[in-house]
Structures are given as C-alpha cells and as structure tokens.
Design a protein around this motif. Structure first.
Motif, PDB file in Angstrom:
ATOM      1  N   LYS A 824       0.820  -1.208   0.000  1.00  0.00           N
ATOM      2  CA  LYS A 824       0.000   0.000   0.000  1.00  0.00           C
ATOM      3  C   LYS A 824       0.860   1.266   0.000  1.00  0.00           C
ATOM      4  N   THR A 825       1.947   1.269   0.735  1.00  0.00           N
ATOM      5  CA  THR A 825       2.852   2.408   0.721  1.00  0.00           C
ATOM      6  C   THR A 825       4.189   1.934   0.176  1.00  0.00           C
ATOM      7  N   TRP A 826       5.134   2.867   0.062  1.00  0.00           N
ATOM      8  CA  TRP A 826       6.453   2.470  -0.402  1.00  0.00           C
ATOM      9  C   TRP A 826       7.303   1.962   0.754  1.00  0.00           C
ATOM     10  N   MET A 827       6.695   1.844   1.951  1.00  0.00           N
ATOM     11  CA  MET A 827       7.417   1.406   3.136  1.00  0.00           C
ATOM     12  C   MET A 827       6.754   0.189   3.742  1.00  0.00           C
ATOM     13  N   SER A 828       7.533  -0.599   4.442  1.00  0.00           N
ATOM     14  CA  SER A 828       7.014  -1.753   5.162  1.00  0.00           C
ATOM     15  C   SER A 828       6.947  -1.413   6.646  1.00  0.00           C
ATOM     16  N   THR A 829       5.742  -1.336   7.182  1.00  0.00           N
ATOM     17  CA  THR A 829       5.591  -1.012   8.613  1.00  0.00           C
ATOM     18  C   THR A 829       6.229  -2.083   9.480  1.00  0.00           C
ATOM     19  N   ASP A 830       6.128  -3.334   9.078  1.00  0.00           N
ATOM     20  CA  ASP A 830       6.728  -4.418   9.859  1.00  0.00           C
ATOM     21  C   ASP A 830       8.239  -4.289   9.913  1.00  0.00           C
ATOM     22  N   LEU A 831       8.842  -3.933   8.787  1.00  0.00           N
ATOM     23  CA  LEU A 831      10.294  -3.786   8.738  1.00  0.00           C
ATOM     24  C   LEU A 831      10.734  -2.613   9.606  1.00  0.00           C
ATOM     25  N   ILE A 832       9.997  -1.534   9.563  1.00  0.00           N
ATOM     26  CA  ILE A 832      10.328  -0.359  10.380  1.00  0.00           C
ATOM     27  C   ILE A 832      10.214  -0.703  11.863  1.00  0.00           C
ATOM     28  N   ASP A 833       9.145  -1.396  12.239  1.00  0.00           N
ATOM     29  CA  ASP A 833       8.983  -1.804  13.643  1.00  0.00           C
ATOM     30  C   ASP A 833      10.129  -2.714  14.074  1.00  0.00           C
ATOM     31  N   LEU A 834      10.545  -3.614  13.194  1.00  0.00           N
ATOM     32  CA  LEU A 834      11.646  -4.520  13.512  1.00  0.00           C
ATOM     33  C   LEU A 834      12.924  -3.734  13.796  1.00  0.00           C
ATOM     34  N   LEU A 835      13.234  -2.769  12.970  1.00  0.00           N
ATOM     35  CA  LEU A 835      14.444  -1.982  13.166  1.00  0.00           C
ATOM     36  C   LEU A 835      14.398  -1.184  14.460  1.00  0.00           C
ATOM     37  N   LEU A 836      13.239  -0.634  14.768  1.00  0.00           N
ATOM     38  CA  LEU A 836      13.100   0.122  16.014  1.00  0.00           C
ATOM     39  C   LEU A 836      13.310  -0.783  17.231  1.00  0.00           C
ATOM     40  N   VAL A 837      12.739  -1.960  17.187  1.00  0.00           N
ATOM     41  CA  VAL A 837      12.897  -2.908  18.287  1.00  0.00           C
ATOM     42  C   VAL A 837      14.372  -3.291  18.457  1.00  0.00           C
TER      43      VAL A 837
END
Length: 931
Positions: A824-837
């Motif tokens: 849906k977007t050009w970003m992966s929310t799951d990937l971003i959450d993983l990096l933050l964690v």
C-alpha cells in the motif's frame, strides 16, 4: 587542429546548455501545472533544479579539462577556460539563491522561479545576471570562431556534430572576415591578441550574434530531441515488443481469405473485414475477432497487423491523410505490464508518439516542464494520466492523421470485471471518432459478447476449416514416408486428413499437436492404420488431450518434468537459468569459483537444456528465441500456449503433480541458487551491468518468496551474493559500473554516493527481506552503526531509489514489477517496527539531518507534489517512530535549520493528519519521555 577543435566545440556545447537553462529559469521558468484531476500541483522542487545545475556545471568542468589536454594554443585555451570559469561563477550564484529559496519553505507563494528570484534579489540584480549570461555567450562565440577551422573532423556527440555543421555554414558566408581575424591573431604577440579580438568584435557584431544564436538554436534542437527520447522512454517497457515477436506467424496457406477484396472470397458467416477497413463513413469503427481458446486469434491479429494489404486498404480509407498504426498484444503469462490497463495505454501511446513525436508536449505538458527543469526521472505513470494523454493525442491528430488500433487478447487482461469494463468502454468510445478504427480480439466471454454483439465481427473457429485442411496437407506432405503412403493408400490418407479437420472443430492448437504426433509416428515407421489409431486415441477436447500427454510422460522423467513446470509457472525464464536448475551438485551456488563461463560452455548448456526440456515435457514447454544481442538472453522457455498454463493450474492437475513431489525441490531456492551460479560466470568485459542487475533482482524476488511462504531467511545465499558482487565489480573495468554506480545504474545521487555496503542494505530494505534483517541483527550480531547509512532511513525512504526496478526474466533489463507487490505504501511497517525494536534510532543524524527529519521532509515533498494515500499506514509509522523517541522534547523543531519557521515538524504533521492526531502525538511524546 582537429583535437583542439573537438574540445572547443565540446566546451561550447556544455556552456551554452548551462547558460540557456539558467536564462530560461529566471526569465520565464514556470513552476506549476494542472494535473489530470484539475488541481494545481508543483512540477519541480528546488532540489531538482539545483541538481540539474550541478550536473550541467560538471559537464562544463569536464569539457574544460578536455580542452586543456587537447593541445590548443595557450591563448585560445586560456580564453575559453576564462569563459567557462565565468559561467561557473554565475552558476554558483544561482545555486546560492536556490539554497535560500529552499530555506523559505513551500514554493506555492510564487508562480515562477523568476518571481521567487525577484523576491530575494530584486529586478535590477536579475537583469544584471541575465546580461552577464548574454555576454558570456557572446565571448564564447568569438573565441570559438578563432579556434575553429573549416576542416573540422566529425564529432562523437550529436550536438557537437550539429554545431560544427552550422558553424561551417556561418564560415562560408563570413569566410573572408574570419580568415582575416585568424591570420591577424597569428601574427601579433600573445599579449596583443585580446585587443585585436575586441576590436574585431566591434566591427563584426553580426558574425558574433549569428554564432551565438546558432549555438543556442542547436542546443534547443538537441534539447527537443532529448525530450522526445526521454518521454518515449518513460512510456516504453522492455517487454512491450515481446508478445508480438513470440506469436507464431501464420502458415503460408492460412488466413488469406480475410484480406482478399474479391467478393467471391467473402462469406456471409462473418462481417466483411476488407469492407470494414475501407468504410469511409466509419459508422462501425470497431471490429471484433473472437474464437475458442487455441483457435488462432493471436496469430490472425499478428497477420492482420503485419500484412501490407492492411496498410494498403487503410491508406485508401485515410486518403489524403496518413494512417498511423498502434498496437498492444496482451499476454497473461507475461509481466504485469503485459496484462494490465497501464501496460495497454503505455503501449498505445508509445507507438503513437514514436510516429508523431510532435504531439508529446500536448500529451504530457507537466512532464515536459519537468524535463526542461532538469528532472532526471519522472514520477510513475498513473492510469488516469495515461488515459488523459491518449485522449489528447487522438483528438489532436483528428485533422492531420487517421489511426487504427490493433489490440489482441482482451481476455488475457488481469483485473476485475470493473477494470475490464473500463477497457471495453474506452475502445467503444474511441471507435466513435471518425478518424479512428479499432480491431480487437478476445475469447467469447459474456462481457465481450454483450459489448460487441452489434459490431462487425467474426468467430474464427467457424471460418478456418479450409485453412486447417491446407495446413495438415502441407505439413504431413513434408514427410517422404507420408507421400509414399499416399500413393499406396490415397483414399485412407484423405479420410485421415478429413477426420483431423472434423475433429479439430476450428482449434488450430489441437491440430498442431496432432500433426506433431503423426509426424512422430511416421518417423517410427507407422503404417496408415497406425496413424489412424493414433488419431483415434487423441481426445478432441484440448484439456483432455493435455491430461493424456501428462499421463504418458516417461515415468523416469516425470518428477523432473513437474519441477520444470513449477519453474515455468513462476515466470518465463531464460534458457540459461534452466541449465542451472538441476545441477548434480546442489551446493554449486556456494562452492563454485568466480570464473567467466566461456561461450562454448554456454552454448553447450543451452543445447543440452533444450534437449532435456523437449524430452521431459513433451512440447508443453518450448524454447523460443528473441534476439537481444547476447548469448545469455536470446533463448527463453515458456508454455506452448496459454491453455497449457491454465491446464497446469487446474485443481485436478495440481493434485496429480503433487503425487510426484517429494519435498526435495523448492522452486524458489532452486532459482536463487541458479542466479548466484550465473553471476559467478558473467563476463563483465563483454556484458554490461544489466546482466548482473537482472540476476540480482530475480534473486531478491525469490528470496522474498521463501520468507513469505516458508518463514525462512536465505542468509547463506544472500551473504554469498554480497561477496560475489564485491569481487565481480572489483574485477570489472566497465565504465557502466563505476564506484558511484556499483549495484544499480541510477541517477539518484543519494544512492550512488552511499558506500558499497550501504547500497546492499538499501536493496535488502527495498526487497523487504525482514527475516534476513532480523537474523543478521539478532543471531549474527551485526552492528547497526557499522552499516553506513542508517537502515531505518533506508526503510523510511524506499521509493526514492531504484527499488521499483525488479526482476524481468524475459529481458536483459529491469522491468517495473514491484519487489513487494500490492504494497500500500512504499514502506514496510513491519520492517520499520523490527528496526526500532532492534535499536534503530530515529534521531540519528545522517547527511545533516536526523532520520526523523528526513522522513518528514520526504512526506512533505511527496504530499505537495501529488498527494499521499493510505494515511492509515503512514500514521502507524509515525506513531511507531514517536514511540521510540522521534519527536523528543522539542515538538516544534524546524525541519530545516533556517529560522524561518515556514517548514517545521508541527506544520507537516498537521497538514498530513490534522490537529487531533497531533495532540495524540504530543500525549504519546509525553508518556515516552516519562518512561
């Protein structure tokens, strides 16, 4: 003087291009356009203009260096170098002004760059800058006249060739004066040449003006040519010509009747096609070709499109205007663009604008403006924009040309019924125009019958009985054995052919398979009764025939055949890829050394693999050839026909194939291994970066599929990829793979200027390989700080880099199928959450800003240009970043530290999500700080 003349002209071209761009920018540089929905949107941001000025300045510097090395006389060299230096100084002032403008925040307050410049500099300063630019151009013309002679050699650049041509024309008319100037300058001392030059300028102003105008006009002409190529390339996609090229040519004894003008050759069973082509009233501007699966619709459409008689009839219809052809051949087994509305529109527009390039500014005005301001690439085409462009081009050509569209395989369109109805409505609307004809083909689905039943049409299976008879007679007569049988058993052979014709029921594909079986029997010394028995055993139904072929595959090869079918179902791949699928050593991808594969070995692989496919798959897969100029990419493997793919996807077939799968073969893993093995053999002294790029993108795609389907990270192979690529590029001496373009040839400066390791991780982010990232961070203890550019920044800015360019296995270039389809977007929310964690810091500073600041500014620019969708996903990302400390204690911190207050985090967040959401973030920030 040849070398110095070449260098001087090269410098002149670079300087003039830079000057004309700067003059255009501050004299009439418009900033906005009307979008297809009527709203006002910005075409170019300041960064695009700044980047273009930077590129043009580098061209000037490079040309000046070339002149220094050319051996030009000292005075002329120094004079031209001074002109270049003066030009660069003015450009530097421009860039300083642009930097100030960027710090002023949104540009929407100004209608043009001139107004923006006037705001900062004032009218007098603008006029002073314009006058300086004009003087630079005149000085350039004078010194170029001194350096140039009439015997200039041809230049390697088109612009330089044109400049020489026009300068020679000027020399012809001003020969005596320019020759006199040259002789005088040779005689006088070096320190007196400048004085002589100035005096000659005063006496011959028209000569200088003529050269100056010629240089500008040539730069303009070259700019128009570049604009045409740029816009045509934005529509073109590598797969566009492939389907047409792959469709079988009509047999010489078939389809002649449809283009025969003789009334006796026409039939009441279908609408007269020739009359439709010639009909000047164009009351029925749409013709529908329909028929059963396998009846030869695509072959007929290719025949109609290519046959010279079609052009002849349409010329008579269009006289005195010229007729323009445009086509699209849908392909359900191909790339996304080969079976989508966007691909259809791009195909039609590309062919129209290739023949009528003068229509480009009308069809895509804002994209032309972007190009003029120096944009290296444009935003992806939208369907609404393509529809609007096609409508503009068609209407614009109404009084000058007539158009005939050929669109094959509407039933191969991949989309819902609403989208299919939109395509049908589009062509019905187009066909109402007096200067347009449309010829379509499809299977006889209800949606097409409802739309086209009142239109001129034909049902192909009802009209090809004689064609099938001719085809069978000619093909079997090629066999010497059949000719002998005919002499002994003429009546039985005739009955055999008649039965084939009757049993075929108009399905040419079935006939092709039957004839192939009979010819095999003749090679096996079958008698006439054996041939008859062969025919009796073949089901008349195509699907049941495929079932019979599957069950009669040699048992020893059945498992391997099913694995080959599995590979084919993923996509059409190169034949060379198949050669690595069933290696004796399954660990070859890891154990093989990096050593160029010889042409002899490649040829041997291709020949062996072709024979293996033919023996295992009994013709359901076929090797076909499209010449792309390299051994790697000329041979491909695909299904015999779309109906074969449909058969393999049937539940009954899938169930049958499952019986012979033992779990030892993973098609995605096999393809990834094949790509690594192929990379190790690429010859970079002969093939450019595209060979590597193609395999790289394929590997990423199937590595992602493994993560999605099996929940496993492909750590070993992806680590191997990094090592292989590093060594390959280190060995390479190709200009196309210089340091700043290691992984991808892209115009994006941020990507190019990142380290080699950073580029690798950017692509990993783009492919959304979450499990690989998680494994490397957790189990392999990779330090986020050691990877160069912050991974979080990579994940938050996907879409600005070459990430949408991914695996296109039927071409030695990248296509545009998303690595992460339907995201849906050009970003992966799951990937971003993983990096933050895992400890990624949104406040980490990179390239002068925090990651959070980069992210907001990117959102601001994208929203300002074309609007952002899927606010829900974006809001989720923003909340995650704030939860991990993105905002900090200073919510109203400026994104750009200019003190203007015009562009800060608060305003961006409010513009995107509203005040209520902002208060929610403030509350979240407070709770985060308290923790």
């Amino acid at each position: 003087m040849a070398l110095e003349a070449v260098a001087a002209v090269g410098l002149a071209g670079s300087v003039i291009t830079l000057i004309d761009f700067a003059v255009k920018l501050i004299s009439k540089g418009r900033q906005y356009h009307k979008s297809v929905d009527g709203s006002l949107k910005e075409v170019v941001d300041i960064k695009v203009v700044s980047d273009n000025l930077g590129r043009l300045s580098q061209d000037v510097i490079g040309s000046a260096q070339s002149l220094s090395l050319s051996g030009a006389p000292l005075h002329e060299n120094e004079a031209l170098q001074a002109v270049a230096k003066n030009c660069l100084e003015i450009t530097s002032e421009f860039c300083a002004v642009l930097a100030k403008l960027e710090h002023q925040g949104p540009l929407s307050r100004w209608r043009s760059f001139r107004q923006a410049f006037k705001h900062l500099l004032g009218k007098k300063e603008i006029e002073r800058m314009l006058q300086r630019l004009r003087l630079v151009r005149e000085d350039l013309a004078i010194h170029l006249l001194v350096v140039m002679k009439q015997d200039l050699l041809g230049m390697h650049k088109q612009l330089e060739k044109n400049i020489v041509k026009h300068l020679n024309a000027i020399f012809d008319s001003k020969e005596n004066r320019t020759a006199a100037l040259s002789k005088t300058l040779v005689k006088v001392a070096e320190d007196e040449k400048s004085t002589v030059t100035r005096k000659w300028h005063m006496k011959n102003p028209n000569v200088v003006l003529g050269v100056s105008e010629a240089l500008s006009n040539l730069a303009l002409q070259d700019g128009k040519k570049c604009l045409t190529e740029f816009m045509q390339n934005s529509l073109f996609f590598p797969q566009l010509p492939e389907r047409h090229a792959r469709i079988a040519e009509a047999h010489t004894a078939t389809f002649r009747w449809i283009l025969d003008e003789d009334e006796s050759c026409q039939s009441a069973e279908y609408s007269n096609y020739v009359q439709w082509l010639l009909d000047s009233s164009n009351v029925n501007g749409l013709y529908w070709v329909t028929g059963k699966p396998g009846s030869g619709k695509s072959t007929l459409m290719r025949y109609l499109y290519n046959d010279r008689r079609t052009k002849s009839y349409l010329d008579r219809w269009s006289h005195p205007q010229e007729v323009i052809f445009s086509s699209c051949f849908f392909w359900n087994s191909g790339d996304v663009l080969q079976k989508s509305l966007a691909g259809l529109l791009r195909s039609l527009l590309y062919e129209l604008l290739t023949q009528r390039p003068e229509e480009i500014p009308l069809a895509m005005p804002w994209r032309c403006q972007m190009f003029e301001f120096g944009a290296a690439q444009t935003a992806p085409w939208t369907v609404s924009e393509l529809l609007k462009a096609l409508e503009c081009v068609i209407d614009s050509m109404a009084n000058r040309s007539k158009i005939c569209f050929f669109v094959d395989g509407l039933d191969e369109f991949e989309g819902d019924e609403a989208a299919l109805t939109e395509i049908i409505d589009l062509f019905c609307k187009i066909a109402e125009k007096e200067h347009v004809k449309v010829c379509l083909s499809s299977r006889p689905w209800l949606v097409f019958e409802d739309a086209f039943q009142s239109r001129p049409s034909l049902r192909l299976q009802d009209l090809t009985r004689n064609d099938i008879r001719n085809y069978v007679q000619i093909e079997v007569s090629h066999s010497n054995k059949f000719r002998k049988l005919q002499k002994k058993n003429f009546e039985q052979c005739a009955n055999l052919i008649n039965e084939i014709v009757d049993k075929a029921a108009g399905v040419f594909l079935w006939v092709h398979l039957v004839v192939r079986s009979l010819l095999q029997g003749l090679r096996n010394e079958d008698r006439i009764r054996d041939l008859q028995r062969r025919l009796d055993m073949i089901p008349a139904d195509l699907t049941k025939y495929f079932e019979q072929m599957m069950t009669t595959l040699e048992p020893f090869y059945l498992k391997e055949a099913i694995e080959l079918f599995d590979v084919a179902l993923t996509n059409d791949h190169f034949l060379l890829t198949y050669s690595y699928i069933h290696e004796d050593d399954s660990a070859l991808a890891s154990t093989a050394t990096i050593e160029t594969t010889s042409e002899e070995e490649i040829e041997e692989r291709l020949e062996t693999t072709t024979r293996r496919i033919n023996s295992r798959c009994k013709g359901l897969l076929e090797v076909y050839h499209i010449n792309y100029g390299t051994t790697y990419f000329n041979s491909h493997v695909g299904f015999l026909h779309r109906t074969v793919k449909e058969f393999l996807l049937m539940k009954s077939t899938t169930k049958f194939m499952e019986l012979y799968r033992d779990g030892s073969f993973d098609v995605n893993l096999a393809l990834c291994r094949a790509f690594i093995a192929m990379m190790k053999g690429f010859d970079y002294t002969r093939y450019d970066h595209k060979t590597f790029e193609w395999a790289l993108l394929g590997l990423f795609k199937y590595a992602r599929d493994i993560e999605m389907q099996k929940g496993e990270a492909l750590v070993t192979i992806l680590d191997e990829l990094y090592e292989v690529a590093a060594e390959l590029y280190q060995r390479s001496h190709q200009p196309a793979v210089k340091h700043e373009q290691r992984w991808f040839p892209t115009s994006d400066a941020t990507f190019r200027q990142s380290s080699y390791k950073s580029q690798f991780w950017m692509l990993i982010m783009a492919a959304n390989l979450q499990l690989y990232v998680k494994t490397k961070l957790r189990e392999h203890k990779v330090d986020l700080k050691s990877l160069g550019r912050p991974l979080l920044d990579c994940a938050l800015r996907i879409g600005a880099y070459p990430y949408e360019r991914v695996y296109n296995p039927t071409r030695a270039e990248s296509g545009y199928l998303p690595i992460r389809p339907h995201h849906k977007t050009w970003m992966s929310t799951d990937l971003i959450d993983l990096l933050l964690v895992e400890g990624a810091d949104p406040n980490e500073v990179w390239d002068g800003r925090t990651v959070w600041s980069h992210f907001l500014y990117k959102l601001h620019l994208l929203n300002r240009r074309r609007g952002l969708k899927d606010h829900e996903s974006l809001w989720s990302i923003v909340r995650s970043l704030v939860r991990y400390g993105a905002l900090g204690p200073f919510l109203h911190k400026a994104v750009q530290d200019d003190g203007s207050g015009n562009l800060n985090e608060t305003e961006i967040l409010v513009s995107l999500f509203g005040y209520e959401k902002l208060r929610e973030l403030e509350s979240l920030t407070t709770s985060t700080l308290s923790e």
